[in-house]
Design a protein around this motif. Structure first.
Motif, PDB file in Angstrom:
ATOM      1  N   MET A 151      22.021  25.827  37.608  1.00 14.57           N
ATOM      2  CA  MET A 151      20.641  26.041  38.012  1.00 14.57           C
ATOM      3  C   MET A 151      20.379  27.539  38.039  1.00 14.57           C
ATOM      4  O   MET A 151      21.200  28.307  38.546  1.00 14.57           O
ATOM      5  CB  MET A 151      20.409  25.427  39.402  1.00 14.57           C
ATOM      6  N   ASN A 152      19.235  27.947  37.488  1.00 10.52           N
ATOM      7  CA  ASN A 152      18.840  29.349  37.500  1.00 10.52           C
ATOM      8  C   ASN A 152      17.978  29.574  38.735  1.00 10.52           C
ATOM      9  O   ASN A 152      16.851  29.118  38.809  1.00 10.52           O
ATOM     10  CB  ASN A 152      18.061  29.681  36.220  1.00 10.52           C
ATOM     11  N   LEU A 153      18.535  30.267  39.713  1.00 10.21           N
ATOM     12  CA  LEU A 153      17.830  30.541  40.957  1.00 10.21           C
ATOM     13  C   LEU A 153      17.597  32.050  41.043  1.00 10.21           C
ATOM     14  O   LEU A 153      18.512  32.804  41.347  1.00 10.21           O
ATOM     15  CB  LEU A 153      18.658  30.043  42.153  1.00 10.21           C
ATOM     16  N   ARG A 154      16.388  32.466  40.711  1.00 10.48           N
ATOM     17  CA  ARG A 154      16.022  33.884  40.703  1.00 10.48           C
ATOM     18  C   ARG A 154      17.031  34.726  39.908  1.00 10.48           C
ATOM     19  O   ARG A 154      17.590  35.691  40.405  1.00 10.48           O
ATOM     20  CB  ARG A 154      15.858  34.417  42.127  1.00 10.48           C
ATOM     21  N   ASN A 155      17.263  34.294  38.684  1.00 13.77           N
ATOM     22  CA  ASN A 155      18.161  34.973  37.744  1.00 13.77           C
ATOM     23  C   ASN A 155      19.625  34.969  38.169  1.00 13.77           C
ATOM     24  O   ASN A 155      20.411  35.775  37.683  1.00 13.77           O
ATOM     25  CB  ASN A 155      17.693  36.406  37.456  1.00 13.77           C
ATOM     26  N   ASN A 156      19.982  34.087  39.077  1.00 14.28           N
ATOM     27  CA  ASN A 156      21.383  33.849  39.419  1.00 14.28           C
ATOM     28  C   ASN A 156      21.721  32.441  38.968  1.00 14.28           C
ATOM     29  O   ASN A 156      21.043  31.483  39.347  1.00 14.28           O
ATOM     30  CB  ASN A 156      21.617  33.981  40.932  1.00 14.28           C
ATOM     31  N   ILE A 157      22.751  32.322  38.167  1.00 12.06           N
ATOM     32  CA  ILE A 157      23.173  31.016  37.659  1.00 12.06           C
ATOM     33  C   ILE A 157      24.209  30.454  38.615  1.00 12.06           C
ATOM     34  O   ILE A 157      25.247  31.094  38.854  1.00 12.06           O
ATOM     35  CB  ILE A 157      23.764  31.134  36.240  1.00 12.06           C
ATOM     36  N   ILE A 158      23.918  29.274  39.189  1.00  9.42           N
ATOM     37  CA  ILE A 158      24.858  28.667  40.131  1.00  9.42           C
ATOM     38  C   ILE A 158      25.175  27.239  39.691  1.00  9.42           C
ATOM     39  O   ILE A 158      24.305  26.526  39.206  1.00  9.42           O
ATOM     40  CB  ILE A 158      24.328  28.676  41.580  1.00  9.42           C
ATOM     41  N   PRO A 159      26.431  26.831  39.850  1.00 11.00           N
ATOM     42  CA  PRO A 159      26.771  25.429  39.580  1.00 11.00           C
ATOM     43  C   PRO A 159      26.268  24.561  40.736  1.00 11.00           C
ATOM     44  O   PRO A 159      26.382  24.938  41.904  1.00 11.00           O
ATOM     45  CB  PRO A 159      28.301  25.438  39.514  1.00 11.00           C
ATOM     46  N   VAL A 160      25.689  23.404  40.398  1.00  9.04           N
ATOM     47  CA  VAL A 160      25.175  22.490  41.414  1.00  9.04           C
ATOM     48  C   VAL A 160      25.968  21.191  41.325  1.00  9.04           C
ATOM     49  O   VAL A 160      26.062  20.575  40.261  1.00  9.04           O
ATOM     50  CB  VAL A 160      23.663  22.222  41.231  1.00  9.04           C
TER      51      VAL A 160
END
Length: 157
Positions: free
Chosen positions: A65-74
């Motif tokens: 998921m792209n959260l404010r230009n931070n890519i995090i695994p969900v």
């Protein structure tokens, strides 16, 4: 502060001292069960955005998921804990957590509230709890999620 307490006592007013919580947790729901995660690990709560699949990943990884230009695994907590799968609803959220040296997201059905524990004796252990420990709160047994335990359990399978 002490002066204020003495003034209240001299006037016959009640003196309330707030107790500092021993631990605080975020309570969330997955399926019909409520769980707790240690509040200091929580960075934010987000509405689910678009998930980008990761080829050949574990089934419990929903995607990135792209959260404010931070890519995090969900990760989908339902798969990780072998709970009946329910699809996204208006109450669904992603709990963004600090985990090990990075950031992850947990996809949950609903974020409920913050639970404060005032005494370490309130934390119970036993087979009633998924990670081996939890608390009784408002008549319910709530498992405290130990993310390292959950991830190591799923890595072995």
């Amino acid at each position: 502060m002490i002066k204020d307490i003495l003034i209240k006592k001299s006037k016959g007013e009640p003196v309330y001292q707030t107790r500092k919580p021993f631990m605080r947790f975020l309570r969330f729901r997955v399926g019909g069960l409520f769980f707790l995660v240690d509040l200091p690990l929580v960075l934010e709560i987000s509405k689910p955005l678009e998930f980008y699949p990761v080829p050949d990943s574990n089934i419990f990884l929903l995607g990135l998921m792209n959260l404010r230009n931070n890519i995090i695994p969900v990760y989908d907590v339902r798969y990780m804990l072998d709970i009946q799968t329910v699809w996204k609803s208006e109450k669904s959220s992603v709990i963004v957590l600090s985990f090990q040296d990075g950031t992850i997201g947990l996809f949950v059905d609903e974020v409920k509230d913050i639970v404060s524990i005032y005494d370490e004796r309130e934390i119970l252990s036993g087979d009633d709890f998924i990670s081996g420990y939890g608390v009784e709160f408002e008549g319910d047994k709530l498992s405290i999620l130990d993310l390292e335990f959950i991830f190591s359990k799923n890595d072995k399978e």
